[in-house]
Design a protein around this motif. Structure first.
Motif, mmCIF file in Angstrom:
data_model
loop_
_atom_site.group_PDB
_atom_site.id
_atom_site.type_symbol
_atom_site.label_atom_id
_atom_site.label_comp_id
_atom_site.label_asym_id
_atom_site.label_seq_id
_atom_site.Cartn_x
_atom_site.Cartn_y
_atom_site.Cartn_z
ATOM 1 N N ARG A 88 0.812 -1.210 0.000
ATOM 2 C CA ARG A 88 0.000 0.000 0.000
ATOM 3 C C ARG A 88 0.848 1.264 0.000
ATOM 4 O O ARG A 88 0.319 2.354 -0.100
ATOM 5 N N LEU A 113 -7.757 3.233 -0.010
ATOM 6 C CA LEU A 113 -9.102 3.001 -0.509
ATOM 7 C C LEU A 113 -10.032 3.935 0.259
ATOM 8 O O LEU A 113 -10.021 3.952 1.487
ATOM 9 N N LYS A 117 -14.532 2.085 -2.349
ATOM 10 C CA LYS A 117 -14.488 1.661 -3.745
ATOM 11 C C LYS A 117 -13.558 2.476 -4.641
ATOM 12 O O LYS A 117 -13.410 2.159 -5.811
ATOM 13 N N LEU A 170 -9.683 4.350 -5.354
ATOM 14 C CA LEU A 170 -8.278 4.420 -4.982
ATOM 15 C C LEU A 170 -7.823 5.862 -4.994
ATOM 16 O O LEU A 170 -8.219 6.646 -5.858
#
Length: 104
Positions: A2, A73, A77, A79
């Motif tokens: 991430r 996130l 839903k 990015l």
């Protein structure tokens, strides 16, 4: 993973979403910036002095280099990229050999 991404992206629309004054008189600025390449785009969360750089690059239809950026996130839903205090944002080309190739 991430975090720890190194990207070279084109800069699109810069939209200021937060402009508040603190009690001490300083300002908090936050912008959502559309960045991407020929394959797609994603939102980048920019703060304070990063916004000025991105507005300048956007008006020139240029690219930026993001080093050690993070991905999160939001709303379950979407990015979003961000450059933390440990990351770096610079205008392409930045003269560093390890810089990713620019988008076309």
């Amino acid at each position: 993973p991430r975090d720890g991404f190194n990207l070279c992206v084109l800069v699109g629309k810069v939209e200021l979403v937060v402009d508040k004054s603190r009690v001490d008189g300083s300002r908090v600025l936050v912008a959502e910036v559309e960045v991407g390449d020929e394959s797609g785009s994603v939102s980048l969360r920019a703060r304070d002095e990063q916004i000025e750089l991105l507005q300048r690059v956007s008006s020139d239809a240029g690219a930026i280099v993001l080093r050690n950026c993070t991905m999160e996130l939001y709303q379950g839903k979407h990015l979003r990229l961000a450059v933390s205090k440990w990351g770096k944002m610079s205008v392409y080309p930045d003269g560093i050999d390890s810089t990713p190739s620019p988008p076309t």
